[in-house]
Design a protein around this motif. Structure first.
Motif, PDB file in Angstrom:
ATOM      1  N   ARG A  82       0.821  -1.211   0.000  1.00 28.13           N
ATOM      2  CA  ARG A  82       0.000   0.000   0.000  1.00 28.13           C
ATOM      3  C   ARG A  82       0.854   1.259   0.000  1.00 28.13           C
ATOM      4  N   ASN A  83       2.033   1.186  -0.550  1.00 23.23           N
ATOM      5  CA  ASN A  83       2.922   2.341  -0.614  1.00 23.23           C
ATOM      6  C   ASN A  83       2.207   3.516  -1.280  1.00 23.23           C
ATOM      7  N   PRO A  84       2.298   4.725  -0.694  1.00 29.89           N
ATOM      8  CA  PRO A  84       1.586   5.885  -1.249  1.00 29.89           C
ATOM      9  C   PRO A  84       1.949   6.219  -2.694  1.00 29.89           C
ATOM     10  N   ASN A  85       3.143   5.815  -3.144  1.00 31.79           N
ATOM     11  CA  ASN A  85       3.573   6.141  -4.506  1.00 31.79           C
ATOM     12  C   ASN A  85       3.261   5.051  -5.523  1.00 31.79           C
ATOM     13  N   LEU A  86       2.586   4.008  -5.104  1.00 27.70           N
ATOM     14  CA  LEU A  86       2.346   2.884  -6.002  1.00 27.70           C
ATOM     15  C   LEU A  86       1.599   3.313  -7.261  1.00 27.70           C
ATOM     16  N   HIS A  87       0.457   3.962  -7.105  1.00 27.54           N
ATOM     17  CA  HIS A  87      -0.363   4.289  -8.270  1.00 27.54           C
ATOM     18  C   HIS A  87       0.299   5.335  -9.165  1.00 27.54           C
ATOM     19  N   SER A  88       0.912   6.355  -8.554  1.00 28.41           N
ATOM     20  CA  SER A  88       1.524   7.405  -9.373  1.00 28.41           C
ATOM     21  C   SER A  88       2.703   6.865 -10.178  1.00 28.41           C
ATOM     22  N   THR A  89       3.471   5.956  -9.581  1.00 30.60           N
ATOM     23  CA  THR A  89       4.616   5.391 -10.298  1.00 30.60           C
ATOM     24  C   THR A  89       4.157   4.452 -11.404  1.00 30.60           C
ATOM     25  N   LEU A  90       3.149   3.632 -11.125  1.00 33.62           N
ATOM     26  CA  LEU A  90       2.601   2.776 -12.170  1.00 33.62           C
ATOM     27  C   LEU A  90       2.026   3.600 -13.318  1.00 33.62           C
ATOM     28  N   TRP A  91       1.397   4.714 -12.994  1.00 35.88           N
ATOM     29  CA  TRP A  91       0.833   5.580 -14.036  1.00 35.88           C
ATOM     30  C   TRP A  91       1.952   6.088 -14.943  1.00 35.88           C
ATOM     31  N   ALA A  92       3.059   6.509 -14.344  1.00 31.08           N
ATOM     32  CA  ALA A  92       4.175   7.026 -15.138  1.00 31.08           C
ATOM     33  C   ALA A  92       4.836   5.918 -15.962  1.00 31.08           C
ATOM     34  N   GLN A  93       4.860   4.693 -15.431  1.00 31.86           N
ATOM     35  CA  GLN A  93       5.586   3.622 -16.116  1.00 31.86           C
ATOM     36  C   GLN A  93       4.740   2.840 -17.114  1.00 31.86           C
ATOM     37  N   THR A  94       3.433   2.818 -16.946  1.00 29.95           N
ATOM     38  CA  THR A  94       2.619   1.917 -17.767  1.00 29.95           C
ATOM     39  C   THR A  94       1.523   2.567 -18.589  1.00 29.95           C
ATOM     40  N   SER A  95       1.099   3.777 -18.239  1.00 30.02           N
ATOM     41  CA  SER A  95      -0.100   4.313 -18.884  1.00 30.02           C
ATOM     42  C   SER A  95       0.208   5.048 -20.193  1.00 30.02           C
ATOM     43  N   VAL A  96      -0.629   4.822 -21.171  1.00 29.93           N
ATOM     44  CA  VAL A  96      -0.515   5.589 -22.417  1.00 29.93           C
ATOM     45  C   VAL A  96      -0.949   7.031 -22.173  1.00 29.93           C
ATOM     46  N   GLU A  97      -1.739   7.242 -21.122  1.00 33.63           N
ATOM     47  CA  GLU A  97      -2.177   8.610 -20.805  1.00 33.63           C
ATOM     48  C   GLU A  97      -0.986   9.477 -20.387  1.00 33.63           C
ATOM     49  N   TYR A  98      -0.065   8.910 -19.573  1.00 31.54           N
ATOM     50  CA  TYR A  98       1.133   9.672 -19.201  1.00 31.54           C
ATOM     51  C   TYR A  98       1.967   9.970 -20.442  1.00 31.54           C
ATOM     52  N   THR A  99       2.225   8.949 -21.247  1.00 27.37           N
ATOM     53  CA  THR A  99       3.031   9.139 -22.457  1.00 27.37           C
ATOM     54  C   THR A  99       2.392  10.176 -23.365  1.00 27.37           C
ATOM     55  N   GLY A 100       1.090  10.086 -23.524  1.00 28.39           N
ATOM     56  CA  GLY A 100       0.390  11.043 -24.382  1.00 28.39           C
ATOM     57  C   GLY A 100       0.453  12.461 -23.848  1.00 28.39           C
ATOM     58  N   THR A 101       0.325  12.602 -22.524  1.00 25.40           N
ATOM     59  CA  THR A 101       0.379  13.941 -21.917  1.00 25.40           C
ATOM     60  C   THR A 101       1.756  14.560 -22.088  1.00 25.40           C
ATOM     61  N   ALA A 102       2.806  13.760 -21.899  1.00 22.86           N
ATOM     62  CA  ALA A 102       4.168  14.268 -22.061  1.00 22.86           C
ATOM     63  C   ALA A 102       4.437  14.665 -23.507  1.00 22.86           C
ATOM     64  N   ARG A 103       4.041  13.812 -24.460  1.00 22.34           N
ATOM     65  CA  ARG A 103       4.240  14.139 -25.874  1.00 22.34           C
ATOM     66  C   ARG A 103       3.435  15.384 -26.265  1.00 22.34           C
ATOM     67  N   GLN A 104       2.251  15.490 -25.716  1.00 26.75           N
ATOM     68  CA  GLN A 104       1.412  16.663 -25.975  1.00 26.75           C
ATOM     69  C   GLN A 104       2.092  17.938 -25.499  1.00 26.75           C
ATOM     70  N   ALA A 105       2.703  17.875 -24.306  1.00 27.69           N
ATOM     71  CA  ALA A 105       3.391  19.042 -23.750  1.00 27.69           C
ATOM     72  C   ALA A 105       4.534  19.481 -24.650  1.00 27.69           C
ATOM     73  N   TYR A 106       5.317  18.508 -25.132  1.00 35.74           N
ATOM     74  CA  TYR A 106       6.456  18.876 -25.961  1.00 35.74           C
ATOM     75  C   TYR A 106       6.040  19.291 -27.375  1.00 35.74           C
ATOM     76  N   ALA A 107       4.934  18.747 -27.876  1.00 37.52           N
ATOM     77  CA  ALA A 107       4.429  19.212 -29.175  1.00 37.52           C
ATOM     78  C   ALA A 107       4.007  20.671 -29.069  1.00 37.52           C
ATOM     79  N   LEU A 108       3.338  21.025 -27.970  1.00 37.02           N
ATOM     80  CA  LEU A 108       2.959  22.418 -27.740  1.00 37.02           C
ATOM     81  C   LEU A 108       4.198  23.289 -27.573  1.00 37.02           C
ATOM     82  N   ALA A 109       5.209  22.761 -26.873  1.00 34.44           N
ATOM     83  CA  ALA A 109       6.437  23.538 -26.670  1.00 34.44           C
ATOM     84  C   ALA A 109       7.089  23.906 -27.994  1.00 34.44           C
TER      85      ALA A 109
END
Length: 326
Positions: free
Chosen positions: A71-98
């Protein structure tokens, strides 16, 4: 032990009632009970029953400890960064805007992302060579593997384990970051990496960036680390150094302190200041998602990083807004 003596009961603070301590206290209670029966030898059946109870408590202890680590407090946030297409998409979106904003900034000599330059007027910076300033961790380099290790080991951040990770030079690239920095160089824009990594790990940081293909052109310095020069503690001092030499087209980061000075304030003060500067978000300031750590989290418990884990969680819960009906 005299059975006529009252049993001393100790009040244990809630903050000490960890998953490992509870079974130990229960085991202590059993031992006290056994001590009170010391004048009578245990029968084989009673001894066997006591051993079974101790074994059961040890199994419960192991189970609770395992549950706590999962039940580590960082479990979900770390999994989101490592596995989700939503994180990847958000990061790519940020750099496309940049990249879009960078081209707009190049065409407008009055454009600056630095509050330090905006306050002095465009006459001070408009003729300087252009640069973009990027944070490193969770902006350019992905350190979620370090967070995953902490979770797996049920450990907390420490400067020793962090620097050991940095020296491995195994951080990956945040999606979109490499393409953006390479596009900046092709457009004649200097890329500056402004990081709160300490100066003693700058060489490892540079090697990690170079191995991934990030451009590093020291003219005179492209990687600005904490403590590298006298007074280079806060990022604001290093941004001022860049502002003296370049017109800053964009600031890119994952933390409020990557954009403003004195970001470590209350939740309300941060929100108020962010709102006052809202015209910079998405235009001159590009923010990357980071739910794993940052000043947003520290603000929830007044940046008191020495608080016990349970108290930290209680402070976080106090900030939840369930919007219950009156």
């Amino acid at each position: 032990m005299d059975e006529t003596q009252p049993l001393l009961v100790m009040r244990v603070p809630d903050c000490l009632m960890s998953s490992r301590l509870v079974p130990i206290l229960l085991l202590g209670t059993l031992m006290i009970g056994a001590c009170r029966s010391a004048r009578t030898s245990l029968s084989p059946e009673s001894a066997s029953e006591l051993r079974d109870r101790v074994d059961s408590l040890e199994a419960l202890n192991d189970s609770l400890a395992r549950a706590a680590s999962l039940r580590n407090p960082n479990l979900h946030s770390t999994l989101w960064a490592q596995t989700s297409v939503e994180y990847t998409g958000t990061a790519r979106q940020a750099y496309a805007l940049a990249e879009v904003r960078m081209r707009q900034a190049l065409a407008d000599s009055t454009w600056t992302a630095a509050l330090e330059q905006a306050e002095n007027g465009s006459g001070v910076y408009r003729d300087k060579p252009p640069a973009v300033v990027l944070d490193v961790d969770e902006t350019v380099l992905d350190n979620s593997a370090y967070q995953a290790r902490l979770i797996r080991n049920n450990a907390a951040y420490s400067s020793e384990t962090w620097k050991a990770w940095v020296r491995e030079e195994r951080a990956g690239a945040v999606p979109g970051a490499l393409g953006f920095t390479q596009a900046a160089v092709r457009s004649g824009v200097q890329v500056i990496y402004l990081t709160n990594r300490d100066a003693d790990v700058e060489e490892s940081t540079r090697d990690n960036l170079k191995a991934l293909g990030f451009p590093i052109d020291d003219a005179p310095d492209a990687v600005l680390t904490q403590g590298e020069m006298e007074g280079w503690g806060p990022k604001s001092a290093r941004r001022a150094w860049v502002a003296e030499r370049y017109r800053i087209l964009l600031l890119i980061g994952d933390n409020f302190g990557d954009f403003v000075a004195q970001a470590d304030t209350t939740v309300a003060a941060r929100r108020k200041r962010s709102h006052a500067l809202r015209r910079y978000w998405g235009t001159r300031w590009i923010v990357l998602p980071n739910a794993q750590y940052g000043s947003w989290e520290g603000a929830l418990y007044h940046f008191n990083y020495d608080l016990p884990t349970l108290q930290t969680l209680e402070e976080k819960h106090d900030h939840l807004n369930p919007q219950r009906p009156n």
